[in-house]
Design an enzyme around this catalytic site. Structure first.
Site, PDB file in Angstrom:
ATOM      1  N   LYS A   6       0.865  -1.182   0.000  1.00 36.06           N
ATOM      2  CA  LYS A   6       0.000   0.000   0.000  1.00 36.06           C
ATOM      3  C   LYS A   6       0.895   1.223   0.000  1.00 36.06           C
ATOM      4  O   LYS A   6       2.042   1.164   0.458  1.00 36.06           O
ATOM      5  CB  LYS A   6      -0.877   0.034   1.265  1.00 36.06           C
ATOM      6  CG  LYS A   6      -2.128   0.865   1.089  1.00 36.06           C
ATOM      7  CD  LYS A   6      -3.198   0.084   0.376  1.00 36.06           C
ATOM      8  CE  LYS A   6      -4.425   0.897   0.094  1.00 36.06           C
ATOM      9  NZ  LYS A   6      -5.534   0.028  -0.346  1.00 36.06           N
ATOM     10  N   ASP A  57      -7.136   4.186  -4.410  1.00 32.79           N
ATOM     11  CA  ASP A  57      -7.791   4.009  -3.113  1.00 32.79           C
ATOM     12  C   ASP A  57      -8.416   5.374  -2.828  1.00 32.79           C
ATOM     13  O   ASP A  57      -8.677   6.129  -3.782  1.00 32.79           O
ATOM     14  CB  ASP A  57      -6.766   3.588  -2.034  1.00 32.79           C
ATOM     15  CG  ASP A  57      -7.429   3.082  -0.753  1.00 32.79           C
ATOM     16  OD1 ASP A  57      -7.864   1.925  -0.716  1.00 32.79           O
ATOM     17  OD2 ASP A  57      -7.548   3.859   0.226  1.00 32.79           O
TER      18      ASP A  57
HETATM   19  P1  NDP Z   1     -13.109   7.619  -2.725  1.00 35.84           P
HETATM   20  O1  NDP Z   1     -12.049   8.623  -2.499  1.00 35.84           O
HETATM   21  O2  NDP Z   1     -13.644   7.419  -4.088  1.00 35.84           O
HETATM   22  O3  NDP Z   1     -14.361   7.895  -1.766  1.00 35.84           O
HETATM   23  C1  NDP Z   1     -14.213   7.932  -0.393  1.00 35.84           C
HETATM   24  C2  NDP Z   1     -15.554   8.272   0.240  1.00 35.84           C
HETATM   25  O4  NDP Z   1     -15.467   8.061   1.632  1.00 35.84           O
HETATM   26  C3  NDP Z   1     -15.947   9.718   0.050  1.00 35.84           C
HETATM   27  O5  NDP Z   1     -17.336   9.836   0.017  1.00 35.84           O
HETATM   28  C4  NDP Z   1     -15.360  10.373   1.303  1.00 35.84           C
HETATM   29  O6  NDP Z   1     -16.029  11.560   1.670  1.00 35.84           O
HETATM   30  C5  NDP Z   1     -15.591   9.297   2.336  1.00 35.84           C
HETATM   31  N1  NDP Z   1     -14.522   9.400   3.338  1.00 35.84           N
HETATM   32  C6  NDP Z   1     -13.209   9.177   3.149  1.00 35.84           C
HETATM   33  N2  NDP Z   1     -12.512   9.401   4.262  1.00 35.84           N
HETATM   34  C7  NDP Z   1     -13.406   9.790   5.169  1.00 35.84           C
HETATM   35  C8  NDP Z   1     -13.295  10.164   6.514  1.00 35.84           C
HETATM   36  N3  NDP Z   1     -12.106  10.190   7.164  1.00 35.84           N
HETATM   37  N4  NDP Z   1     -14.437  10.486   7.157  1.00 35.84           N
HETATM   38  C9  NDP Z   1     -15.641  10.460   6.519  1.00 35.84           C
HETATM   39  N5  NDP Z   1     -15.794  10.107   5.217  1.00 35.84           N
HETATM   40  C10 NDP Z   1     -14.696   9.784   4.575  1.00 35.84           C
HETATM   41  O7  NDP Z   1     -12.500   6.245  -2.149  1.00 35.84           O
HETATM   42  P2  NDP Z   1     -12.949   4.735  -2.452  1.00 35.84           P
HETATM   43  O8  NDP Z   1     -14.403   4.669  -2.684  1.00 35.84           O
HETATM   44  O9  NDP Z   1     -12.013   4.213  -3.459  1.00 35.84           O
HETATM   45  O10 NDP Z   1     -12.570   4.037  -1.068  1.00 35.84           O
HETATM   46  C11 NDP Z   1     -13.516   3.873  -0.011  1.00 35.84           C
HETATM   47  C12 NDP Z   1     -13.042   2.765   0.911  1.00 35.84           C
HETATM   48  O11 NDP Z   1     -12.975   1.538   0.169  1.00 35.84           O
HETATM   49  C13 NDP Z   1     -11.671   2.946   1.532  1.00 35.84           C
HETATM   50  O12 NDP Z   1     -11.671   2.378   2.814  1.00 35.84           O
HETATM   51  C14 NDP Z   1     -10.768   2.129   0.621  1.00 35.84           C
HETATM   52  O13 NDP Z   1      -9.597   1.702   1.281  1.00 35.84           O
HETATM   53  C15 NDP Z   1     -11.694   0.954   0.322  1.00 35.84           C
HETATM   54  N6  NDP Z   1     -11.374   0.176  -0.877  1.00 35.84           N
HETATM   55  C16 NDP Z   1     -11.293   0.765  -2.093  1.00 35.84           C
HETATM   56  C17 NDP Z   1     -11.037   0.006  -3.216  1.00 35.84           C
HETATM   57  C18 NDP Z   1     -11.027   0.585  -4.577  1.00 35.84           C
HETATM   58  O14 NDP Z   1     -10.921  -0.181  -5.541  1.00 35.84           O
HETATM   59  N7  NDP Z   1     -11.148   1.895  -4.742  1.00 35.84           N
HETATM   60  C19 NDP Z   1     -10.792  -1.439  -3.121  1.00 35.84           C
HETATM   61  C20 NDP Z   1     -11.003  -1.990  -1.788  1.00 35.84           C
HETATM   62  C21 NDP Z   1     -11.256  -1.185  -0.725  1.00 35.84           C
HETATM   63  P3  NDP Z   1     -15.294  12.975   1.448  1.00 35.84           P
HETATM   64  O15 NDP Z   1     -15.330  13.209  -0.026  1.00 35.84           O
HETATM   65  O16 NDP Z   1     -16.119  13.932   2.227  1.00 35.84           O
HETATM   66  O17 NDP Z   1     -13.906  12.815   1.982  1.00 35.84           O
HETATM   67  O1  2IT Z   2      -7.837  -1.733  -0.857  1.00 31.27           O
HETATM   68  C1  2IT Z   2      -7.763  -2.198  -2.008  1.00 31.27           C
HETATM   69  O2  2IT Z   2      -7.848  -3.397  -2.239  1.00 31.27           O
HETATM   70  C2  2IT Z   2      -7.580  -1.251  -3.113  1.00 31.27           C
HETATM   71  N1  2IT Z   2      -7.552  -0.053  -2.878  1.00 31.27           N
HETATM   72  C3  2IT Z   2      -7.394  -1.753  -4.518  1.00 31.27           C
HETATM   73  C4  2IT Z   2      -5.982  -2.191  -4.740  1.00 31.27           C
HETATM   74  C5  2IT Z   2      -5.655  -2.569  -6.157  1.00 31.27           C
HETATM   75  O3  2IT Z   2      -4.464  -2.861  -6.372  1.00 31.27           O
HETATM   76  O4  2IT Z   2      -6.514  -2.595  -7.034  1.00 31.27           O
END
Ligand code: NDP
Ligand code: 2IT
Length: 447
Positions: free
Chosen positions: A128, A168
């Site tokens: 990461k 992420d």
């Molecule tokens: P994005 O940046 O696209 O969206 C994040 C969302 O979560 C936004 O709505 C944001 O609101 C909110 N958020 C983030 N941090 C906070 C915080 N500290 N407090 C309140 N709200 C928060 O990220 P993703 O959708 O990609 O990621 C979301 C989660 O999924 C994370 O935990 C990530 O690690 C996990 N994840 C993502 C993957 C991927 O493929 N993208 C794969 C597997 C897991 P705001 O805009 O107000 O900050």
């Molecule tokens: O938390 C996760 O698994 C991710 N943010 C996606 C990682 C990836 O390599 O696609």
């Protein structure tokens, strides 16, 4: 039991060696708490100190990221890449750009990634990275200059056979594009497989954008199916409104459920008619606006400034924002309000107290490292396509993702049964994820 004491001693040592990294401690404790029975069954893992080794990243890089904002002011951020474990394949995992990022967050995420990637069944190790850079309110040009500076350090330690970053929080298609452009320029190579989450026109995979949300929904569908149930008619609450949340919303609606609430860090929207995906995509993906603006387009919906989304009664909760967003208190409220299933789209969104409340309350609980594995799994499919210079269609790729999520569920379910905790997918995911990595590490000798 002696084994439990042994694992506890390893955990205490991790805390001592990594002071102040509370999220990392939390992630390690959750995994180690499940491993006692594994050591009883596989004494050679103890002998080879596999657990001690797995808790120590293979390599950690921290670097300065200087860039210039639109006013010409110099800005300095900190960049990280923790290459945690390469027993199963090249390091693989996302990059997070968020002001809260520090080493403890990147290490917790990298540690989770080892077991998640193992569960996908695909040949990828765990890593990461990220930065304390805050993309919010920055212009495209500022984001580009930041990404170029970030890659100017990162390129030395990544590569299609070495380490493959992706998105992420705060890192989506725009950022991956800028990062790829700079990598290509620095290396003078079009090395498609060095990053995943690329745009479709330059080597990206169909379904990667949708994969985490779709995959998490498929996982919950499997859990519900196990109880002769399904999404049809279920009220679902999805926290966040980013990449994972948006495609969770889409898939839940396709499967007959209704997402009645979503959020961002400012507050919660409740739309009893079901959240409208087109509006949310336009607001979040195109215009980069706040979730509150949803109500300008859907007058019947309400916005609760600073609200707690877990106060909204639902059948299924799908936390898809960030770590520790569901506390023990929130979990109790969800159970009291009739929640029967939780699918963690985010990484470690439920606190240890909260997890206990769900497990003891008989709630179907899909832990992040299993439920959100669809994102990284589809990244591995993207790497596969890049290596074969292929581009698969949407349906074909989605079918592969769906099958992978069924397999992840099966693996968790079987390991939970085998190790005496039927229905406990936390135990199942941690044990099944661990054993495969441990076997590979044993095979490689002392490295
Ligand atoms: P994005 O940046 O696209 O969206 C994040 C969302 O979560 C936004 O709505 C944001 O609101 C909110 N958020 C983030 N941090 C906070 C915080 N500290 N407090 C309140 N709200 C928060 O990220 P993703 O959708 O990609 O990621 C979301 C989660 O999924 C994370 O935990 C990530 O690690 C996990 N994840 C993502 C993957 C991927 O493929 N993208 C794969 C597997 C897991 P705001 O805009 O107000 O900050
Ligand atoms: O938390 C996760 O698994 C991710 N943010 C996606 C990682 C990836 O390599 O696609």
């Amino acid at each position: 039991m002696v084994m439990v004491e042994r694992v506890e001693a390893i955990y205490q040592d991790v805390v001592k060696r990594n002071p102040g990294e509370v999220e990392f401690h939390q992630a390690v404790k959750e995994v180690l708490d499940c491993l006692g029975p594994v050591l009883v069954k596989y004494p050679d893992f103890t002998e080879a100190k596999i657990i001690e080794r797995i808790c120590e990243p293979e390599r950690q890089t921290i670097f300065r990221v200087p860039w210039q904002d639109d006013r010409g002011q110099v800005q300095i951020n900190r960049g990280f890449r923790v290459q945690f474990n390469s027993a199963l394949g090249p390091y693989k995992g996302g990059l997070r750009f968020h002001p809260s990022v520090y080493l403890g967050i990147i290490k917790f995420l990298g540690f989770e990634q080892i077991f998640k990637n193992s569960l996908t069944g695909l040949p990828i190790g765990g890593a990461k990275g990220g930065s304390d850079f805050d993309p919010k309110g920055k212009s495209d040009n500022e984001v580009m200059r930041f990404c170029q500076s970030f890659m100017t350090e990162l390129w030395r330690i990544i590569g299609e056979h070495t380490d493959i970053p992706a998105g992420d929080i705060g890192v989506g298609g725009r950022e991956i594009g800028y990062l790829f452009g700079q990598y290509k320029r620095l290396t003078n190579k079009f090395e498609a497989g060095v990053l995943t989450g690329k745009g479709l026109v330059y080597g990206g995979s169909q379904v990667r954008t949708e994969a985490t949300g779709y995959g998490c929904t498929y996982f919950v569908e499997e859990m519900l199916k196990g109880k002769k149930n399904g999404f049809k008619g279920k009220k679902v609450v999805v926290s966040g409104s980013g990449n994972v949340a948006i495609y969770t919303l889409e898939k839940v609606h396709q499967l007959g459920g209704k997402v009645i609430a979503m959020s961002d860090s400012n507050g919660v929207i409740v739309d009893e008619k079901g959240c409208n995906i087109e509006t949310i995509r336009q607001l979040k993906e195109v215009e980069r606006r706040r979730i509150k603006d949803y109500c300008d387009y859907h007058r019947h919906a309400k916005f609760i400034h600073g609200g707690n989304i877990w106060d909204v009664p639902c059948d299924v909760a799908m936390p898809s924002a960030t770590q520790n967003e569901i506390t023990g208190k929130d979990a109790k409220k969800l159970v009291k309000n009739g929640c029967i299933a939780v699918g963690e789209g985010a990484n470690m969104p439920t606190t240890p107290d909260g997890v206990q409340v769900f497990l003891s309350g008989g709630v179907l609980f899909g832990p992040g490292k299993a439920a959100n594995a669809g994102g990284v799994a589809t990244s591995a499919l993207e790497m596969q396509q890049n290596a074969g210079r292929e581009a698969w269609g949407f349906e074909e790729t989605d079918a592969k993702l769906h099958q992978i999520m069924r397999n992840v569920y099966q693996l968790c379910s079987e390991a939970a049964d085998e190790f005496g905790s039927p229905g406990n997918f936390v135990v199942g995911a941690n044990i099944a994820g661990f054993i495969k990595v441990a076997r590979a590490m044993s095979a490689h000798g002392l490295v």
